[in-house]
Design an enzyme around this catalytic site. Sequence first.
Site, PDB file in Angstrom:
ATOM      1  CB  CYS A  46      34.395  -5.522 -18.236  1.00 22.57           C
ATOM      2  SG  CYS A  46      35.718  -6.691 -17.853  1.00 22.57           S
ATOM      3  CG  HIS A  62      21.901  -6.573 -13.729  1.00 15.97           C
ATOM      4  ND1 HIS A  62      22.016  -7.920 -13.459  1.00 15.97           N
ATOM      5  CD2 HIS A  62      22.813  -5.954 -12.940  1.00 15.97           C
ATOM      6  CE1 HIS A  62      22.950  -8.101 -12.534  1.00 15.97           C
ATOM      7  NE2 HIS A  62      23.446  -6.923 -12.202  1.00 15.97           N
ATOM      8  CG  HIS A  72      33.097   7.600 -34.756  1.00 17.57           C
ATOM      9  ND1 HIS A  72      33.972   7.462 -35.807  1.00 17.57           N
ATOM     10  CD2 HIS A  72      32.691   8.898 -34.765  1.00 17.57           C
ATOM     11  CE1 HIS A  72      34.109   8.623 -36.412  1.00 17.57           C
ATOM     12  NE2 HIS A  72      33.341   9.505 -35.820  1.00 17.57           N
ATOM     13  CG  HIS A 104      34.567  -4.555 -22.876  1.00 12.26           C
ATOM     14  ND1 HIS A 104      35.642  -4.066 -22.172  1.00 12.26           N
ATOM     15  CD2 HIS A 104      34.394  -5.835 -22.453  1.00 12.26           C
ATOM     16  CE1 HIS A 104      36.096  -4.997 -21.355  1.00 12.26           C
ATOM     17  NE2 HIS A 104      35.354  -6.084 -21.506  1.00 12.26           N
ATOM     18  CG  HIS A 139      48.116  -5.522 -31.157  1.00 13.57           C
ATOM     19  ND1 HIS A 139      49.182  -4.643 -31.175  1.00 13.57           N
ATOM     20  CD2 HIS A 139      48.595  -6.706 -31.629  1.00 13.57           C
ATOM     21  CE1 HIS A 139      50.255  -5.260 -31.636  1.00 13.57           C
ATOM     22  NE2 HIS A 139      49.919  -6.509 -31.930  1.00 13.57           N
ATOM     23  CG  ASN A 187      39.519  -7.099 -20.830  1.00 12.76           C
ATOM     24  OD1 ASN A 187      39.159  -5.995 -20.433  1.00 12.76           O
ATOM     25  ND2 ASN A 187      38.756  -8.178 -20.712  1.00 12.76           N
TER      26      ASN A 187
END
Length: 470
Positions: A168, A247, A337, A341, A370, A374
Amino acid sequence: MDFLLLAYAFLIFYPLFMLWRRSDGKRDRECYILDYECYKPTDDRKLDTEFSGQVILRSKHLGLNEYKFLLKAIVSSGIGEQTYGPRIMFKGQEENPALQDSVSEMDEFFHDSIEKLLARSGISPREIDVLVVNVSMLSVVPSLAARIINHYKLREDVKVFNLTGMGCSASLISVNIVQNVFKSCKNVYALAVTSESLSPNWYAGNDRSMILANCLFRSGGCAILLTNKRALRNRAMFKLKCLVRTHHGARDESHDCCMQKEDEQGRLGFHLGKSLPKAATRALVDNLREITPKILPVRELLRFMVVSFARKYWSHRSTKGVASPKPVINFKTGVDHFCIHTGGKAVIDGIGVNLDLTEFDLEPARMTLHRFGNTSASSLWYVLGYMEAKKRLKKGDRVLMMSFGAGFKCNSCLWEVVRDLGDADNVWKDCIDSYPPKSLANPFLEKFGWINNEDPTTFVNPFLQAPYFP
Protein backbone atom coordinates in the site's frame (compact mmCIF):
# COMPACT_ATOMS: atom_id res chain seq x y z
CA MET A 1 46.51 47.15 -15.19
CA ASP A 2 44.01 45.51 -17.52
CA PHE A 3 45.28 42.12 -16.42
CA LEU A 4 44.70 42.99 -12.75
CA LEU A 5 41.17 44.19 -13.52
CA LEU A 6 40.42 40.94 -15.32
CA ALA A 7 41.87 38.95 -12.43
CA TYR A 8 39.81 40.86 -9.87
CA ALA A 9 36.69 40.51 -12.02
CA PHE A 10 37.29 36.77 -12.31
CA LEU A 11 37.75 36.37 -8.55
CA ILE A 12 34.50 38.29 -7.92
CA PHE A 13 32.23 36.91 -10.63
CA TYR A 14 33.38 33.29 -10.82
CA PRO A 15 32.10 32.39 -7.32
CA LEU A 16 28.85 34.21 -8.12
CA PHE A 17 28.56 32.28 -11.36
CA MET A 18 29.12 28.97 -9.58
CA LEU A 19 26.47 29.83 -6.98
CA TRP A 20 24.01 30.77 -9.72
CA ARG A 21 24.78 27.58 -11.63
CA ARG A 22 24.26 25.45 -8.55
CA SER A 23 20.99 27.21 -7.72
CA ASP A 24 19.82 26.98 -11.32
CA GLY A 25 20.64 23.27 -11.40
CA LYS A 26 18.59 22.65 -8.28
CA ARG A 27 15.56 24.29 -9.88
CA ASP A 28 15.79 21.82 -12.76
CA ARG A 29 15.58 18.99 -10.22
CA GLU A 30 12.26 20.11 -8.74
CA CYS A 31 9.42 17.59 -8.83
CA TYR A 32 5.98 18.95 -9.72
CA ILE A 33 2.60 17.26 -10.09
CA LEU A 34 0.87 18.69 -13.14
CA ASP A 35 -2.31 16.67 -12.70
CA TYR A 36 -3.64 13.34 -11.43
CA GLU A 37 -6.67 11.18 -12.19
CA CYS A 38 -8.29 8.77 -9.73
CA TYR A 39 -10.21 5.87 -11.22
CA LYS A 40 -13.94 5.56 -10.70
CA PRO A 41 -15.26 2.16 -11.87
CA THR A 42 -18.68 1.87 -13.45
CA ASP A 43 -21.78 1.67 -11.24
CA ASP A 44 -22.40 -1.97 -12.14
CA ARG A 45 -19.34 -2.82 -9.99
CA LYS A 46 -20.67 -1.28 -6.77
CA LEU A 47 -20.62 -3.53 -3.71
CA ASP A 48 -23.70 -2.65 -1.71
CA THR A 49 -24.59 -4.36 1.54
CA GLU A 50 -26.92 -6.96 0.10
CA PHE A 51 -24.57 -8.10 -2.66
CA SER A 52 -21.52 -8.13 -0.37
CA GLY A 53 -23.46 -10.31 2.06
CA GLN A 54 -24.30 -12.73 -0.74
CA VAL A 55 -20.65 -12.97 -1.77
CA ILE A 56 -19.66 -13.86 1.79
CA LEU A 57 -22.49 -16.32 2.33
CA ARG A 58 -21.87 -18.23 -0.90
CA SER A 59 -18.37 -19.20 0.25
CA LYS A 60 -18.43 -22.95 0.88
CA HIS A 61 -15.60 -22.93 3.40
CA LEU A 62 -17.01 -20.51 5.97
CA GLY A 63 -19.01 -21.52 8.99
CA LEU A 64 -21.16 -19.63 11.45
CA ASN A 65 -18.23 -18.46 13.58
CA GLU A 66 -16.48 -17.05 10.52
CA TYR A 67 -19.68 -15.26 9.46
CA LYS A 68 -19.94 -13.68 12.91
CA PHE A 69 -16.30 -12.59 12.72
CA LEU A 70 -16.78 -11.03 9.29
CA LEU A 71 -19.99 -9.30 10.34
CA LYS A 72 -18.21 -7.67 13.26
CA ALA A 73 -15.26 -6.69 11.05
CA ILE A 74 -17.41 -5.13 8.32
CA VAL A 75 -19.66 -3.22 10.71
CA SER A 76 -16.63 -1.61 12.38
CA SER A 77 -14.58 -1.16 9.20
CA GLY A 78 -15.76 2.34 8.28
CA ILE A 79 -16.55 1.18 4.71
CA GLY A 80 -19.84 2.24 3.12
CA GLU A 81 -22.03 0.87 0.33
CA GLN A 82 -20.55 2.82 -2.58
CA THR A 83 -17.25 0.95 -2.97
CA TYR A 84 -16.29 -1.08 -6.06
CA GLY A 85 -15.17 -4.63 -6.67
CA PRO A 86 -13.72 -6.54 -9.65
CA ARG A 87 -16.10 -7.89 -12.29
CA ILE A 88 -15.21 -11.47 -11.42
CA MET A 89 -17.17 -11.16 -8.17
CA PHE A 90 -20.33 -10.27 -10.07
CA LYS A 91 -19.85 -13.36 -12.23
CA GLY A 92 -19.63 -15.53 -9.12
CA GLN A 93 -16.17 -16.76 -10.12
CA GLU A 94 -14.03 -15.14 -7.43
CA GLU A 95 -12.80 -18.55 -6.24
CA ASN A 96 -11.48 -19.62 -9.66
CA PRO A 97 -10.13 -16.53 -11.47
CA ALA A 98 -8.47 -16.66 -14.87
CA LEU A 99 -5.40 -14.68 -15.87
CA GLN A 100 -7.44 -12.71 -18.38
CA ASP A 101 -9.77 -11.52 -15.59
CA SER A 102 -6.81 -9.96 -13.77
CA VAL A 103 -5.34 -8.35 -16.89
CA SER A 104 -8.72 -7.02 -18.05
CA GLU A 105 -9.28 -5.42 -14.64
CA MET A 106 -6.02 -3.50 -15.02
CA ASP A 107 -6.64 -2.61 -18.68
CA GLU A 108 -10.00 -1.09 -17.79
CA PHE A 109 -8.32 1.15 -15.22
CA PHE A 110 -5.37 2.05 -17.49
CA HIS A 111 -7.51 3.02 -20.47
CA ASP A 112 -9.91 5.13 -18.44
CA SER A 113 -7.58 7.03 -16.12
CA ILE A 114 -4.52 7.55 -18.32
CA GLU A 115 -6.59 8.73 -21.29
CA LYS A 116 -8.50 11.23 -19.15
CA LEU A 117 -5.29 12.50 -17.56
CA LEU A 118 -3.43 13.01 -20.84
CA ALA A 119 -6.45 14.57 -22.54
CA ARG A 120 -7.02 17.08 -19.74
CA SER A 121 -3.34 18.04 -19.52
CA GLY A 122 -2.85 18.28 -23.29
CA ILE A 123 0.19 15.97 -23.17
CA SER A 124 0.75 13.45 -25.96
CA PRO A 125 1.75 9.87 -25.00
CA ARG A 126 4.86 10.35 -27.15
CA GLU A 127 5.99 13.14 -24.80
CA ILE A 128 6.21 10.80 -21.79
CA ASP A 129 9.86 10.27 -20.83
CA VAL A 130 9.44 8.14 -17.67
CA LEU A 131 6.84 5.49 -16.84
CA VAL A 132 6.50 3.97 -13.36
CA VAL A 133 3.84 1.31 -12.77
CA ASN A 134 3.13 -0.29 -9.41
CA VAL A 135 0.64 -3.12 -8.97
CA SER A 136 1.76 -5.25 -6.05
CA MET A 137 -0.11 -8.53 -6.40
CA LEU A 138 -0.14 -9.13 -10.15
CA SER A 139 2.98 -9.89 -12.17
CA VAL A 140 2.51 -10.82 -15.83
CA VAL A 141 4.72 -11.23 -18.91
CA PRO A 142 4.97 -8.90 -20.76
CA SER A 143 4.75 -6.56 -17.79
CA LEU A 144 1.84 -4.24 -17.09
CA ALA A 145 4.15 -1.34 -17.97
CA ALA A 146 4.76 -2.98 -21.35
CA ARG A 147 0.99 -3.19 -21.91
CA ILE A 148 0.71 0.56 -21.35
CA ILE A 149 3.63 1.24 -23.69
CA ASN A 150 2.05 -0.94 -26.37
CA HIS A 151 -1.41 0.59 -26.05
CA TYR A 152 -0.27 4.22 -26.05
CA LYS A 153 2.73 3.67 -28.36
CA LEU A 154 5.24 5.38 -26.08
CA ARG A 155 8.72 6.19 -27.39
CA GLU A 156 11.45 3.58 -27.69
CA ASP A 157 13.69 5.44 -25.23
CA VAL A 158 11.11 5.79 -22.43
CA LYS A 159 12.56 4.95 -19.02
CA VAL A 160 10.41 2.19 -17.50
CA PHE A 161 10.03 0.92 -13.93
CA ASN A 162 7.58 -1.89 -13.18
CA LEU A 163 7.08 -2.45 -9.42
CA THR A 164 5.45 -5.43 -7.71
CA GLY A 165 5.21 -6.51 -4.08
CA MET A 166 5.51 -2.97 -2.68
CA GLY A 167 2.10 -2.99 -0.96
CA CYS A 168 0.00 0.00 0.00
CA SER A 169 2.98 2.37 0.25
CA ALA A 170 3.99 1.88 -3.40
CA SER A 171 2.75 5.18 -4.84
CA LEU A 172 5.24 7.21 -2.79
CA ILE A 173 7.97 4.79 -3.86
CA SER A 174 6.98 5.60 -7.45
CA VAL A 175 7.21 9.32 -6.70
CA ASN A 176 10.65 8.77 -5.16
CA ILE A 177 11.82 6.97 -8.31
CA VAL A 178 10.60 9.86 -10.44
CA GLN A 179 12.26 12.34 -8.08
CA ASN A 180 15.61 10.57 -8.50
CA VAL A 181 15.30 10.44 -12.29
CA PHE A 182 14.59 14.17 -12.31
CA LYS A 183 17.96 14.79 -10.62
CA SER A 184 19.81 13.62 -13.72
CA CYS A 185 17.36 14.44 -16.53
CA LYS A 186 16.07 17.91 -17.37
CA ASN A 187 12.74 18.95 -18.90
CA VAL A 188 10.99 15.59 -18.78
CA TYR A 189 7.49 14.26 -18.16
CA ALA A 190 6.86 11.25 -15.92
CA LEU A 191 3.72 9.14 -15.66
CA ALA A 192 3.21 7.19 -12.42
CA VAL A 193 0.43 4.59 -12.41
CA THR A 194 -0.70 2.92 -9.20
CA SER A 195 -3.41 0.31 -8.59
CA GLU A 196 -4.08 -3.20 -7.28
CA SER A 197 -5.52 -6.26 -8.99
CA LEU A 198 -8.17 -7.87 -6.78
CA SER A 199 -9.38 -10.49 -9.28
CA PRO A 200 -6.73 -13.13 -8.48
CA ASN A 201 -6.54 -12.34 -4.77
CA TRP A 202 -9.91 -13.26 -3.29
CA TYR A 203 -9.30 -15.62 -0.38
CA ALA A 204 -11.65 -18.62 -0.40
CA GLY A 205 -10.58 -20.24 2.89
CA ASN A 206 -11.55 -19.76 6.53
CA ASP A 207 -8.35 -18.42 8.15
CA ARG A 208 -9.47 -15.28 9.99
CA SER A 209 -6.17 -13.49 9.45
CA MET A 210 -6.70 -13.86 5.70
CA ILE A 211 -10.45 -13.45 5.19
CA LEU A 212 -10.17 -9.99 6.78
CA ALA A 213 -8.49 -8.69 3.60
CA ASN A 214 -11.66 -9.56 1.65
CA CYS A 215 -13.53 -6.98 3.75
CA LEU A 216 -11.07 -4.12 3.42
CA PHE A 217 -9.71 -3.96 -0.13
CA ARG A 218 -11.64 -2.44 -3.03
CA SER A 219 -11.00 -1.61 -6.70
CA GLY A 220 -9.37 1.69 -7.57
CA GLY A 221 -6.29 3.30 -9.02
CA CYS A 222 -4.62 6.58 -9.91
CA ALA A 223 -2.50 7.99 -12.75
CA ILE A 224 -0.20 10.90 -11.88
CA LEU A 225 1.59 13.23 -14.32
CA LEU A 226 4.81 14.76 -12.98
CA THR A 227 7.47 17.03 -14.46
CA ASN A 228 10.58 19.02 -13.63
CA LYS A 229 10.08 21.53 -16.46
CA ARG A 230 10.69 24.95 -15.01
CA ALA A 231 8.45 26.60 -17.60
CA LEU A 232 5.45 24.60 -16.31
CA ARG A 233 5.83 25.38 -12.62
CA ASN A 234 2.96 27.89 -12.71
CA ARG A 235 0.66 25.26 -14.23
CA ALA A 236 1.55 22.67 -11.60
CA MET A 237 -0.71 21.67 -8.74
CA PHE A 238 1.89 20.52 -6.20
CA LYS A 239 5.62 20.76 -5.59
CA LEU A 240 7.47 18.02 -3.71
CA LYS A 241 9.34 19.40 -0.70
CA CYS A 242 10.75 16.20 0.81
CA LEU A 243 10.16 12.44 0.91
CA VAL A 244 11.25 9.89 3.53
CA ARG A 245 11.08 6.10 3.28
CA THR A 246 11.39 3.78 6.28
CA HIS A 247 11.82 0.01 5.82
CA HIS A 248 11.75 -2.50 8.69
CA GLY A 249 12.14 -5.62 6.56
CA ALA A 250 15.16 -6.70 8.60
CA ARG A 251 12.84 -7.35 11.57
CA ASP A 252 11.17 -10.76 11.32
CA GLU A 253 8.10 -9.55 13.19
CA SER A 254 7.63 -6.65 10.77
CA HIS A 255 8.43 -8.71 7.70
CA ASP A 256 5.92 -11.47 8.54
CA CYS A 257 2.97 -9.39 9.76
CA CYS A 258 1.58 -8.55 6.32
CA MET A 259 2.20 -11.01 3.51
CA GLN A 260 0.76 -13.12 0.70
CA LYS A 261 0.80 -16.80 1.61
CA GLU A 262 -1.09 -20.08 1.49
CA ASP A 263 -3.17 -21.37 4.38
CA GLU A 264 -2.98 -24.92 5.74
CA GLN A 265 -5.27 -26.12 2.93
CA GLY A 266 -3.10 -24.53 0.26
CA ARG A 267 -5.48 -21.66 -0.53
CA LEU A 268 -3.70 -18.45 -1.49
CA GLY A 269 -4.56 -15.29 0.43
CA PHE A 270 -3.25 -12.15 2.10
CA HIS A 271 -2.29 -12.60 5.76
CA LEU A 272 -2.73 -9.73 8.23
CA GLY A 273 -1.02 -10.75 11.49
CA LYS A 274 -1.70 -9.69 15.07
CA SER A 275 1.69 -7.95 15.21
CA LEU A 276 0.65 -5.57 12.39
CA PRO A 277 -0.39 -2.66 14.69
CA LYS A 278 2.90 -2.88 16.59
CA ALA A 279 4.92 -3.01 13.37
CA ALA A 280 3.02 -0.07 11.92
CA THR A 281 3.52 2.03 15.05
CA ARG A 282 7.24 1.30 15.15
CA ALA A 283 7.66 2.19 11.46
CA LEU A 284 5.60 5.36 11.90
CA VAL A 285 7.68 6.54 14.85
CA ASP A 286 10.96 5.98 12.98
CA ASN A 287 9.64 7.70 9.89
CA LEU A 288 8.39 10.71 11.85
CA ARG A 289 11.71 10.96 13.63
CA GLU A 290 13.42 11.49 10.27
CA ILE A 291 10.90 13.68 8.46
CA THR A 292 9.95 15.96 11.38
CA PRO A 293 13.13 18.10 11.28
CA LYS A 294 12.61 18.55 7.52
CA ILE A 295 9.04 19.85 7.68
CA LEU A 296 8.59 21.69 11.00
CA PRO A 297 9.90 25.14 11.90
CA VAL A 298 12.90 25.43 14.22
CA ARG A 299 10.82 27.16 16.90
CA GLU A 300 8.57 24.09 17.25
CA LEU A 301 11.55 21.73 17.45
CA LEU A 302 13.16 23.91 20.13
CA ARG A 303 9.88 24.13 22.08
CA PHE A 304 9.56 20.35 22.05
CA MET A 305 13.16 19.87 23.18
CA VAL A 306 12.78 22.34 26.05
CA VAL A 307 9.48 20.81 27.22
CA SER A 308 10.92 17.29 27.00
CA PHE A 309 14.01 18.27 28.97
CA ALA A 310 11.92 20.03 31.62
CA ARG A 311 9.62 17.02 31.98
CA LYS A 312 12.57 14.68 32.36
CA TYR A 313 14.25 17.01 34.86
CA TRP A 314 11.20 17.46 37.09
CA SER A 315 10.30 13.77 36.98
CA HIS A 316 13.69 13.03 38.55
CA ARG A 317 13.24 15.79 41.14
CA SER A 318 9.70 14.78 42.04
CA THR A 319 9.50 12.75 45.26
CA LYS A 320 5.95 11.60 44.58
CA GLY A 321 6.86 9.94 41.30
CA VAL A 322 4.03 11.64 39.42
CA ALA A 323 4.99 12.23 35.79
CA SER A 324 3.77 15.28 33.92
CA PRO A 325 1.89 14.82 30.63
CA LYS A 326 4.04 13.59 27.76
CA PRO A 327 5.05 16.45 25.43
CA VAL A 328 3.55 16.33 21.95
CA ILE A 329 4.95 17.83 18.76
CA ASN A 330 2.50 20.20 17.08
CA PHE A 331 2.66 19.10 13.45
CA LYS A 332 0.25 21.83 12.46
CA THR A 333 3.04 24.38 12.83
CA GLY A 334 4.47 23.06 9.55
CA VAL A 335 1.61 21.11 7.97
CA ASP A 336 -1.80 22.38 6.86
CA HIS A 337 -3.41 19.14 5.66
CA PHE A 338 -2.90 15.46 6.45
CA CYS A 339 -3.30 12.90 3.66
CA ILE A 340 -3.47 9.54 5.46
CA HIS A 341 -3.59 6.06 3.93
CA THR A 342 -7.05 4.50 4.32
CA GLY A 343 -5.76 1.18 5.62
CA GLY A 344 -8.76 0.90 7.93
CA LYS A 345 -10.55 2.74 10.70
CA ALA A 346 -7.95 1.62 13.26
CA VAL A 347 -5.10 2.95 11.09
CA ILE A 348 -6.74 6.37 10.76
CA ASP A 349 -7.56 6.51 14.48
CA GLY A 350 -4.00 5.49 15.41
CA ILE A 351 -2.36 8.18 13.30
CA GLY A 352 -4.83 10.73 14.63
CA VAL A 353 -3.82 9.92 18.22
CA ASN A 354 -0.07 9.87 17.49
CA LEU A 355 -0.14 13.19 15.63
CA ASP A 356 -2.76 14.81 17.90
CA LEU A 357 -5.09 15.52 14.95
CA THR A 358 -8.67 16.75 15.03
CA GLU A 359 -11.68 15.17 13.32
CA PHE A 360 -11.43 17.91 10.69
CA ASP A 361 -7.90 16.70 9.89
CA LEU A 362 -9.01 13.05 9.70
CA GLU A 363 -12.20 13.72 7.73
CA PRO A 364 -10.65 13.28 4.23
CA ALA A 365 -9.25 9.84 5.12
CA ARG A 366 -12.45 8.70 6.87
CA MET A 367 -14.66 9.81 3.97
CA THR A 368 -12.36 8.15 1.43
CA LEU A 369 -12.48 4.89 3.37
CA HIS A 370 -16.28 5.13 3.50
CA ARG A 371 -16.75 5.98 -0.19
CA PHE A 372 -13.99 3.95 -1.90
CA GLY A 373 -12.61 1.59 0.75
CA ASN A 374 -8.93 0.66 0.92
CA THR A 375 -7.72 0.91 -2.68
CA SER A 376 -4.17 0.00 -1.65
CA ALA A 377 -1.42 2.36 -2.84
CA SER A 378 -3.83 4.61 -4.75
CA SER A 379 -5.88 5.51 -1.65
CA LEU A 380 -3.70 8.55 -0.84
CA TRP A 381 -4.77 10.23 -4.06
CA TYR A 382 -8.48 9.75 -3.35
CA VAL A 383 -7.87 11.46 0.01
CA LEU A 384 -6.06 14.29 -1.78
CA GLY A 385 -8.94 14.49 -4.25
CA TYR A 386 -11.40 14.91 -1.38
CA MET A 387 -9.44 17.90 -0.06
CA GLU A 388 -9.37 19.41 -3.53
CA ALA A 389 -13.09 18.86 -4.09
CA LYS A 390 -13.83 20.49 -0.73
CA LYS A 391 -11.72 23.50 -1.83
CA ARG A 392 -9.42 23.17 1.16
CA LEU A 393 -6.17 23.46 -0.81
CA LYS A 394 -4.88 27.02 -1.16
CA LYS A 395 -1.65 28.32 -2.64
CA GLY A 396 1.22 27.83 -0.21
CA ASP A 397 -0.52 25.13 1.87
CA ARG A 398 1.56 22.11 2.83
CA VAL A 399 0.16 18.58 2.61
CA LEU A 400 1.71 15.66 4.50
CA MET A 401 1.16 12.24 2.91
CA MET A 402 1.63 9.09 5.00
CA SER A 403 1.31 5.48 3.88
CA PHE A 404 2.10 1.98 5.13
CA GLY A 405 2.92 -1.17 3.19
CA ALA A 406 4.02 -4.77 3.40
CA GLY A 407 7.67 -5.28 4.15
CA PHE A 408 7.03 -3.54 6.59
CA LYS A 409 7.28 0.03 5.30
CA CYS A 410 6.19 3.53 6.24
CA ASN A 411 6.66 6.23 3.60
CA SER A 412 5.80 9.91 3.87
CA CYS A 413 6.28 13.10 1.89
CA LEU A 414 5.40 16.78 2.01
CA TRP A 415 3.78 18.62 -0.91
CA GLU A 416 3.38 22.38 -1.31
CA VAL A 417 0.26 23.60 -3.12
CA VAL A 418 1.50 25.72 -6.03
CA ARG A 419 -1.81 27.41 -6.88
CA ASP A 420 -5.31 27.63 -5.44
CA LEU A 421 -7.23 24.43 -6.17
CA GLY A 422 -11.00 24.21 -6.35
CA ASP A 423 -13.95 23.30 -8.58
CA ALA A 424 -12.19 20.03 -9.19
CA ASP A 425 -13.46 17.79 -11.97
CA ASN A 426 -12.25 14.72 -10.14
CA VAL A 427 -13.53 11.41 -8.82
CA TRP A 428 -15.49 13.17 -6.03
CA LYS A 429 -17.39 15.58 -8.28
CA ASP A 430 -20.72 13.71 -8.31
CA CYS A 431 -20.91 13.01 -4.58
CA ILE A 432 -18.85 15.60 -2.70
CA ASP A 433 -21.94 17.58 -1.64
CA SER A 434 -23.22 14.56 0.33
CA TYR A 435 -19.99 14.27 2.35
CA PRO A 436 -19.51 14.04 5.21
CA PRO A 437 -22.76 12.10 5.75
CA LYS A 438 -24.70 12.43 8.99
CA SER A 439 -23.80 8.88 9.95
CA LEU A 440 -21.11 6.41 8.92
CA ALA A 441 -23.03 3.47 10.39
CA ASN A 442 -22.76 0.39 8.19
CA PRO A 443 -26.12 -1.28 7.39
CA PHE A 444 -24.61 -4.77 7.58
CA LEU A 445 -25.70 -5.15 11.18
CA GLU A 446 -29.26 -4.24 10.27
CA LYS A 447 -29.47 -6.68 7.37
CA PHE A 448 -27.29 -9.52 8.62
CA GLY A 449 -27.44 -9.12 12.40
CA TRP A 450 -29.53 -12.29 12.58
CA ILE A 451 -26.25 -14.24 12.26
CA ASN A 452 -25.37 -13.34 15.87
CA ASN A 453 -28.51 -15.12 17.11
CA GLU A 454 -27.97 -18.36 15.20
CA ASP A 455 -27.35 -21.68 16.94
CA PRO A 456 -24.16 -23.35 15.57
CA THR A 457 -25.74 -26.80 15.86
CA THR A 458 -28.73 -25.93 13.68
CA PHE A 459 -27.36 -23.17 11.45
CA VAL A 460 -28.38 -23.40 7.80
CA ASN A 461 -26.70 -21.14 5.25
CA PRO A 462 -29.61 -19.36 3.56
CA PHE A 463 -27.62 -18.91 0.35
CA LEU A 464 -26.40 -22.49 -0.02
CA GLN A 465 -29.47 -24.00 1.69
CA ALA A 466 -27.25 -26.63 3.28
CA PRO A 467 -26.63 -27.37 6.97
CA TYR A 468 -23.32 -26.45 8.50
CA PHE A 469 -21.70 -28.88 10.94
CA PRO A 470 -18.86 -27.39 13.00
